[in-house]
Design a protein around this motif. Sequence first.
Motif, PDB file in Angstrom:
ATOM      1  N   SER A   1       0.842  -1.205   0.000  1.00 34.07           N
ATOM      2  CA  SER A   1       0.000   0.000   0.000  1.00 34.07           C
ATOM      3  C   SER A   1       0.873   1.251   0.000  1.00 34.07           C
ATOM      4  O   SER A   1       0.540   2.252  -0.642  1.00 34.07           O
ATOM      5  CB  SER A   1      -0.952  -0.008   1.193  1.00 34.07           C
ATOM      6  OG  SER A   1      -0.235  -0.144   2.389  1.00 34.07           O
ATOM      7  N   GLY A   2       2.005   1.180   0.696  1.00 33.52           N
ATOM      8  CA  GLY A   2       2.932   2.308   0.716  1.00 33.52           C
ATOM      9  C   GLY A   2       3.508   2.593  -0.653  1.00 33.52           C
ATOM     10  O   GLY A   2       3.642   3.751  -1.065  1.00 33.52           O
ATOM     11  N   LEU A   3       3.839   1.522  -1.382  1.00 37.87           N
ATOM     12  CA  LEU A   3       4.364   1.705  -2.740  1.00 37.87           C
ATOM     13  C   LEU A   3       3.294   2.288  -3.661  1.00 37.87           C
ATOM     14  O   LEU A   3       3.584   3.121  -4.515  1.00 37.87           O
ATOM     15  CB  LEU A   3       4.856   0.364  -3.301  1.00 37.87           C
ATOM     16  CG  LEU A   3       6.287  -0.026  -2.939  1.00 37.87           C
ATOM     17  CD1 LEU A   3       6.593  -1.421  -3.445  1.00 37.87           C
ATOM     18  CD2 LEU A   3       7.301   0.955  -3.512  1.00 37.87           C
ATOM     19  N   LEU A   4       2.045   1.823  -3.463  1.00 35.84           N
ATOM     20  CA  LEU A   4       0.960   2.288  -4.333  1.00 35.84           C
ATOM     21  C   LEU A   4       0.633   3.770  -4.115  1.00 35.84           C
ATOM     22  O   LEU A   4       0.098   4.418  -5.011  1.00 35.84           O
ATOM     23  CB  LEU A   4      -0.291   1.427  -4.126  1.00 35.84           C
ATOM     24  CG  LEU A   4      -0.217   0.031  -4.750  1.00 35.84           C
ATOM     25  CD1 LEU A   4      -1.389  -0.821  -4.333  1.00 35.84           C
ATOM     26  CD2 LEU A   4      -0.161   0.112  -6.266  1.00 35.84           C
ATOM     27  N   ILE A   5       0.911   4.289  -2.919  1.00 33.13           N
ATOM     28  CA  ILE A   5       0.655   5.712  -2.675  1.00 33.13           C
ATOM     29  C   ILE A   5       1.970   6.496  -2.615  1.00 33.13           C
ATOM     30  O   ILE A   5       2.000   7.633  -2.138  1.00 33.13           O
ATOM     31  CB  ILE A   5      -0.157   5.930  -1.377  1.00 33.13           C
ATOM     32  CG1 ILE A   5       0.572   5.338  -0.173  1.00 33.13           C
ATOM     33  CG2 ILE A   5      -1.559   5.369  -1.499  1.00 33.13           C
ATOM     34  CD1 ILE A   5      -0.028   5.728   1.175  1.00 33.13           C
TER      35      ILE A   5
ATOM     36  N   HIS B   1      -3.633   7.253  -5.861  1.00 28.02           N
ATOM     37  CA  HIS B   1      -3.868   8.009  -4.631  1.00 28.02           C
ATOM     38  C   HIS B   1      -5.287   7.861  -4.115  1.00 28.02           C
ATOM     39  O   HIS B   1      -5.798   8.740  -3.443  1.00 28.02           O
ATOM     40  CB  HIS B   1      -3.529   9.493  -4.846  1.00 28.02           C
ATOM     41  CG  HIS B   1      -2.065   9.706  -5.005  1.00 28.02           C
ATOM     42  ND1 HIS B   1      -1.181   9.629  -3.954  1.00 28.02           N
ATOM     43  CD2 HIS B   1      -1.318   9.939  -6.099  1.00 28.02           C
ATOM     44  CE1 HIS B   1       0.036   9.830  -4.398  1.00 28.02           C
ATOM     45  NE2 HIS B   1      -0.007  10.014  -5.696  1.00 28.02           N
ATOM     46  N   ARG B   2      -5.884   6.734  -4.445  1.00 27.46           N
ATOM     47  CA  ARG B   2      -7.238   6.535  -3.938  1.00 27.46           C
ATOM     48  C   ARG B   2      -7.199   6.291  -2.431  1.00 27.46           C
ATOM     49  O   ARG B   2      -6.208   5.799  -1.898  1.00 27.46           O
ATOM     50  CB  ARG B   2      -7.894   5.346  -4.644  1.00 27.46           C
ATOM     51  CG  ARG B   2      -8.454   5.720  -5.999  1.00 27.46           C
ATOM     52  CD  ARG B   2      -8.967   4.511  -6.680  1.00 27.46           C
ATOM     53  NE  ARG B   2      -7.909   3.526  -6.847  1.00 27.46           N
ATOM     54  CZ  ARG B   2      -8.154   2.246  -7.082  1.00 27.46           C
ATOM     55  NH1 ARG B   2      -9.377   1.806  -7.167  1.00 27.46           N
ATOM     56  NH2 ARG B   2      -7.163   1.406  -7.245  1.00 27.46           N
ATOM     57  N   SER B   3      -8.293   6.611  -1.816  1.00 27.32           N
ATOM     58  CA  SER B   3      -8.306   6.553  -0.350  1.00 27.32           C
ATOM     59  C   SER B   3      -8.099   5.143   0.173  1.00 27.32           C
ATOM     60  O   SER B   3      -7.541   4.958   1.249  1.00 27.32           O
ATOM     61  CB  SER B   3      -9.622   7.104   0.165  1.00 27.32           C
ATOM     62  OG  SER B   3     -10.675   6.269  -0.255  1.00 27.32           O
ATOM     63  N   ILE B   4      -8.532   4.147  -0.591  1.00 28.17           N
ATOM     64  CA  ILE B   4      -8.467   2.772  -0.076  1.00 28.17           C
ATOM     65  C   ILE B   4      -7.040   2.376   0.323  1.00 28.17           C
ATOM     66  O   ILE B   4      -6.817   1.774   1.361  1.00 28.17           O
ATOM     67  CB  ILE B   4      -9.057   1.762  -1.106  1.00 28.17           C
ATOM     68  CG1 ILE B   4      -8.971   0.353  -0.533  1.00 28.17           C
ATOM     69  CG2 ILE B   4      -8.430   1.853  -2.473  1.00 28.17           C
ATOM     70  CD1 ILE B   4      -9.704  -0.685  -1.332  1.00 28.17           C
TER      71      ILE B   4
END
Lengths: 177, 158
Positions: free
Chosen positions: A87-91, A105-108
């Motif tokens: 999740s850290g990589l995705l954001i 940068h979706r909230s999920i």
Amino acid sequence: MTLKNFLLDLLLFVAVLIAFEPRLSGIPIHEWLSLALGITLLVHLLWHWDWIINVGKRYFKRLFHLSRLKFFVDLLFLIAFVTVMVSGLLISRSILPLFGIQTDHRSIWRVLHSLSADLSLLFLAIHLGLNWDWIVCTLKRYVWTPLRQGLSGLSLRMKNEAEVCPQPVEETHGRLP
Amino acid sequence: MKTILRLSILVLLIVLIGIGIVAFFENPTIQNWLGLEASAGRGGRVAEAGSGLFEGQGAETSRRGGGWGRGFGTGRGEGAGVGRGIGQGEGGGAGWGARRGEHLDEFPSSAGWLGLLGVLLRLVILMALVVALVKIGRWIGRKFKSNGGMPAQDASPS
């Protein structure tokens, strides 16, 4: 090996503390440190490979034992940690954009990052609590006693490593109790 | 060679877990079920606190569901933010969410040090609890084991 383990674990612990508080380090350091933490965790797992395999093989033979509980907690910790990393990589705002990869940068993923980080902290506390005897014993050997006896005590004790703080039987190819 | 093989297995395992997590949470059914993405059909969705870190993302329009929603948030204090969002859709509805906002314009900030202290405190309290539970468990285990699996008062003096 115990000293190497201790130093690596100490490094991991300090890195985890800093990585858990991005307001302290700032986002770029937070992200790069977390990535380095992931790689160091691989080394930590490699050094405990025998324990993982031995407990994993005998997991269902005798369920109510501390090693099984440790194994279960460690597995949950790994899943939570991987969730934090993914999740850290995705954001990511520093690592992936550096390579020209647009991040999500979706909230999920932000919610998940936050939730899994809290869970990781919980599992880390349980992990440390379950290995508390080893931590206390190793701290006494490598920090407290040398401080009392002077630095010469450290080299003396390294030679007699096996006498104090023995490794768990699972790591010495011994039979499980 | 052995180390490379072990490392490959570990990396593969971690990659598989990672793919599993992404696949799981990208599933719209799971997202709706967990209420993580949006209140689909009602137009409400979780909004983020608008802070230094997530600037420009305090207000979002929901992309899912039949309606549309707007969220807004305000950062409060040093880095701590509370976000609220409201949504409107066809048939109405409202969603709200709150999350911690991280203000990262200045670091290391006093909030950062306080946060670190908070993390340490949480760790210490939880660890102490686990250590106490393990010690109690061991004590109970010893008590039962020494009496052939029976508590001391129930053991027959054979």
